[in-house]
Design an enzyme around this catalytic site. Structure first.
Site, short mmCIF file in Angstrom:
data_model
loop_
_atom_site.label_atom_id
_atom_site.label_comp_id
_atom_site.label_asym_id
_atom_site.label_seq_id
_atom_site.Cartn_x
_atom_site.Cartn_y
_atom_site.Cartn_z
N HIS A 17 -37.86 -101.47 -10.10
CA HIS A 17 -39.20 -102.05 -10.13
C HIS A 17 -40.14 -101.26 -9.21
O HIS A 17 -41.27 -100.95 -9.58
CB HIS A 17 -39.19 -103.50 -9.59
N LYS A 41 -36.35 -121.02 -16.59
CA LYS A 41 -35.35 -120.00 -16.29
C LYS A 41 -34.79 -120.22 -14.88
O LYS A 41 -35.56 -120.30 -13.92
CB LYS A 41 -36.02 -118.61 -16.38
N ARG A 90 -36.19 -99.32 -20.09
CA ARG A 90 -34.93 -98.70 -19.70
C ARG A 90 -34.18 -98.16 -20.90
O ARG A 90 -33.74 -97.04 -20.93
CB ARG A 90 -34.03 -99.69 -18.95
N SER A 129 -32.17 -106.75 -12.23
CA SER A 129 -31.96 -107.82 -11.23
C SER A 129 -30.66 -108.56 -11.54
O SER A 129 -29.94 -108.96 -10.62
CB SER A 129 -33.13 -108.80 -11.26
#
Ligand code: ADP
Length: 163
Positions: A17, A41, A90, A129
Site C-alpha cells: 500500500h 466485513k 497485483r 493484508s
C-alpha cells in the site's frame, strides 16, 4: 488542484500500500487515503486504529491526508473534490474485479470520477493484508511486509485475542 482518493480496507496497511501511495502522491497535488467503513466485513483493526497507523506510516509525505468514509465511494470523492480514484493492481484476478468496479463508478458518477491503476512493484506482488494476518496469527515474521510498528500492533492484537 488535482486531488485523488486511494480507498481501501488497510487492515492493516502494508508496504505494498505504502509503495502505491508514494507513487500516487507525486502525481497529484493532494492524495486522500480513505479507509472504507464496511460494517459487513470483519476486521482485525478498528477504523480508528487503521487511520492512526496510516497517519503514522505516511507522516513524512506532505500532500497525503488520511480519512475514513462510508457510503458510496464516488459520493465521497465528489465531496472531496476528487475526480480520480487510485487503485493498485497485483494480478489478473485483481484486474477482473477492479475493472467492473471502475466502470460502475464511472457510470454512477455520470462520467465525472475516473479510476487510475498503478501496478504493484514486483517485490510486493504477492502481498496482501490477509496474508500478513495469516502469517501473524501463527507468530510468523511479518516485518518484511509491514512497517515495524504495524507488525508490533498486529502481534499484540492476536496476543490479546488469545487471552
Ligand atoms: P480493498 O478491500 O479495497 O481491496 P485493500 O486494503 O486490500 O482494500 O487494498 C486497497 C488497494 O490497494 C487495492 O486497490 C489493492 O489492489 C491495493 N493493494 C493491496 N495490496 C497491494 C500490493 N501489495 N501492491 C499493490 N497494490 C496493493
Amino acid at each position: 488542484m488535482k486531488c485523488a482518493v486511494y480507498p481501501g480496507s488497510f487492515d492493516p496497511v502494508t508496504l505494498g500500500h505504502i509503495d502505491i501511495i508514494k507513487r500516487a502522491a507525486v502525481m497529484y497535488d493532494k492524495l486522500i487515503v480513505a479507509v472504507l467503513i464496511n460494517k459487513g466485513k470483519k476486521s482485525l483493526f478498528s477504523i480508528e486504529e487503521r487511520v492512526l497507523m496510516l497517519k503514522e506510516a505516511l507522516k513524512d509525505i506532505d500532500n497525503v491526508v488520511v480519512d475514513s468514509f462510508d457510503g458510496l465511494l464516488v459520493d465521497y470523492a465528489k465531496k472531496q473534490n476528487a475526480s480520480i480514484i487510485v487503485r493498485g493492481l497485483r494480478m489478473v484476478t485483481d484486474f477482473e474485479y477492479e475493472l467492473q468496479i471502475a466502470q460502475t463508478n464511472r457510470k454512477i458518477s455520470d462520467d465525472t470520477v475516473d479510476t487510475i491503476f498503478l501496478v504493484t512493484d514486483l517485490q510486493y506482488a504477492y502481498l496482501s493484508s490477509s496474508t500478513v494476518k495469516e502469517v501473524a496469527v501463527f507468530g510468523g515474521d511479518i516485518t518484511k511486509f509491514v512497517p515495524d510498528f504495524v507488525a508490533k500492533a498486529t502481534y499484540e492484537k492476536y496476543k490479546n485475542q488469545d487471552e
